[in-house]
Motif scaffolding. Sequence first.
Motif, PDB file in Angstrom:
ATOM      1  N   ASP A 112    -105.471  23.194 -44.265  1.00  0.00           N
ATOM      2  CA  ASP A 112    -104.843  21.922 -44.621  1.00  0.00           C
ATOM      3  C   ASP A 112    -105.012  20.918 -43.487  1.00  0.00           C
ATOM      4  O   ASP A 112    -105.046  21.290 -42.317  1.00  0.00           O
ATOM      5  CB  ASP A 112    -103.360  22.139 -44.898  1.00  0.00           C
ATOM      6  CG  ASP A 112    -102.683  20.862 -45.352  1.00  0.00           C
ATOM      7  OD1 ASP A 112    -103.122  20.302 -46.370  1.00  0.00           O
ATOM      8  OD2 ASP A 112    -101.734  20.422 -44.684  1.00  0.00           O
ATOM      9  N   ILE A 134     -97.998  29.174 -49.070  1.00  0.00           N
ATOM     10  CA  ILE A 134     -97.688  28.723 -50.439  1.00  0.00           C
ATOM     11  C   ILE A 134     -98.217  29.693 -51.488  1.00  0.00           C
ATOM     12  O   ILE A 134     -97.689  29.734 -52.586  1.00  0.00           O
ATOM     13  CB  ILE A 134     -98.198  27.300 -50.798  1.00  0.00           C
ATOM     14  CG1 ILE A 134     -99.703  27.183 -50.752  1.00  0.00           C
ATOM     15  CG2 ILE A 134     -97.535  26.244 -49.977  1.00  0.00           C
ATOM     16  CD1 ILE A 134    -100.179  25.881 -51.421  1.00  0.00           C
ATOM     17  N   TRP A 188     -91.839  29.590 -43.017  1.00  0.00           N
ATOM     18  CA  TRP A 188     -92.678  28.403 -42.953  1.00  0.00           C
ATOM     19  C   TRP A 188     -91.908  27.244 -42.322  1.00  0.00           C
ATOM     20  O   TRP A 188     -92.461  26.429 -41.597  1.00  0.00           O
ATOM     21  CB  TRP A 188     -93.144  28.043 -44.369  1.00  0.00           C
ATOM     22  CG  TRP A 188     -93.974  26.817 -44.479  1.00  0.00           C
ATOM     23  CD1 TRP A 188     -95.329  26.734 -44.326  1.00  0.00           C
ATOM     24  CD2 TRP A 188     -93.523  25.485 -44.780  1.00  0.00           C
ATOM     25  NE1 TRP A 188     -95.739  25.435 -44.515  1.00  0.00           N
ATOM     26  CE2 TRP A 188     -94.656  24.659 -44.793  1.00  0.00           C
ATOM     27  CE3 TRP A 188     -92.274  24.923 -45.044  1.00  0.00           C
ATOM     28  CZ2 TRP A 188     -94.586  23.291 -45.057  1.00  0.00           C
ATOM     29  CZ3 TRP A 188     -92.194  23.575 -45.300  1.00  0.00           C
ATOM     30  CH2 TRP A 188     -93.354  22.760 -45.313  1.00  0.00           C
ATOM     31  N   SER A 193     -95.456  19.345 -55.886  1.00  0.00           N
ATOM     32  CA  SER A 193     -96.879  19.007 -55.774  1.00  0.00           C
ATOM     33  C   SER A 193     -97.597  19.173 -57.102  1.00  0.00           C
ATOM     34  O   SER A 193     -98.586  18.516 -57.371  1.00  0.00           O
ATOM     35  CB  SER A 193     -97.564  19.914 -54.736  1.00  0.00           C
ATOM     36  OG  SER A 193     -97.054  19.691 -53.461  1.00  0.00           O
ATOM     37  N   ILE A 197    -102.394  18.303 -54.724  1.00  0.00           N
ATOM     38  CA  ILE A 197    -102.992  19.387 -53.959  1.00  0.00           C
ATOM     39  C   ILE A 197    -104.457  19.452 -54.371  1.00  0.00           C
ATOM     40  O   ILE A 197    -104.787  19.315 -55.546  1.00  0.00           O
ATOM     41  CB  ILE A 197    -102.223  20.712 -54.179  1.00  0.00           C
ATOM     42  CG1 ILE A 197    -102.910  21.881 -53.507  1.00  0.00           C
ATOM     43  CG2 ILE A 197    -101.996  21.014 -55.640  1.00  0.00           C
ATOM     44  CD1 ILE A 197    -102.022  23.105 -53.386  1.00  0.00           C
ATOM     45  N   MET A 239    -107.644  24.202 -53.289  1.00  0.00           N
ATOM     46  CA  MET A 239    -106.444  24.937 -52.884  1.00  0.00           C
ATOM     47  C   MET A 239    -105.586  25.276 -54.092  1.00  0.00           C
ATOM     48  O   MET A 239    -104.814  26.226 -54.071  1.00  0.00           O
ATOM     49  CB  MET A 239    -105.611  24.078 -51.935  1.00  0.00           C
ATOM     50  CG  MET A 239    -106.308  23.706 -50.664  1.00  0.00           C
ATOM     51  SD  MET A 239    -105.430  22.324 -49.937  1.00  0.00           S
ATOM     52  CE  MET A 239    -105.917  22.502 -48.241  1.00  0.00           C
TER      53      MET A 239
END
Lengths: 247, 163
Positions: free
Chosen positions: A47, A57, A114, A188, A197, A201
């Motif tokens: 990313d 994720i 995270w 997202s 996104i 991905m």
Amino acid sequence: MFRWFHKLASTRNFYRLAEILSPWLAVLCALLLGVGIFLGLFVAPTDYEQGESYRIIYVHVPSAWLSMFVYMVMAFCSLLVLVWKMKLADIVAEVSAPIGASFTFLALATGSLWGKPMWGTWWEWDARLTSELILLFIYIGYMALRASIDNPSSRARAAAILALVGVVNIPIIHFSVDWWNTLHQPASIMKFDTPSIHPSMLLPLLLSALGFTVFYFVVMLMKTRTVVIERESKSAWVRERIAENRL
Amino acid sequence: MHPKRKQKLILVGLMVAAVAIAAGFILTAFNNNIQLFFSPTQVVAGEVPEGAEFKVGGLVAANSVKRIGDGLTVEFELTDNGETIPVQYTGILPDLFREGQGTVSVGKLDANGVFIAERVLAKHDENYMPPEVADALNKTKAAQGVTKAGKTQPYGADTVQMQ
């Protein structure tokens, strides 16, 4: 349409169907999870802001989705229990609760891991995090309630009412990031807009999410079969199967 | 449908509706407590608790981050594209902290109206993309002369989301 529904609602038919479906679903689950996680962890690009850390994720988002999906399955089953007194639905709701609770815990734990490097905190009492924690408590409360009532029919009713009351939390979790200002970022993918996104991905994420969903069904069917056998151990068809040694 | 079942179905529907309405009232009543942070506009308007700790959230203003003295103390300006307030923080900043990025600071206002932060959290947006795509988008934006300093324009988004 209702004929196959009634047929499926019979525990015996459901057992037979689950028996046939399970191995195929298990293979499908292994494929989806294997490919999805592999693409996510090794092939998808890093990313631009988060570097490699965003790869969580591929576990976090599917578990968070599943924590809500499993609850919706439970709520739907509870409706079938309350209105149609369907025994099978009660079993599905019962075995789904611990699976859903595990997904909720996984979502909270991976989010926390995270959060520390990205946000700078393990935990923050923002609306998304708190409502997801409440979902975990509802799951635990549901299991505790089931465990505390011995009479099967009153247990089924009480549990179903609790599950249906708790269903209001699901839209709160989903819309929390829009209704209040939170530390958690807005959706997202699950929104009426182009996903924020990149497709390279997104594909592994969707594969992984589908894999998680199939995983839920595999485990749910497996546990449902066990409970069906346990509850109907005195019925003729179960005895017959035991005698023939094919459960 | 069997009338008895229909009745039960209506009853269940009413129950869920009642719980939803009750939850709606509770959440509306606690609205201010559920909001994680105040915006700079609210701080300037004096809506924040005096002398007590609170959270303020916004974007780190472009070209406002300064390191002073010991190198650990940072001063920056927090904006919601309306009002802007100065923030001072001593400590280690999270990885995602940068100009143009969303952030939430925990601390108190001092006598001069400077927000003395005890903790600074980075707020991430919902955009995920490979660095090459971010660069390409940045270049396009630069060519159009609408770059945001220090901030790559997110994929698929035209505005920076910050409430």
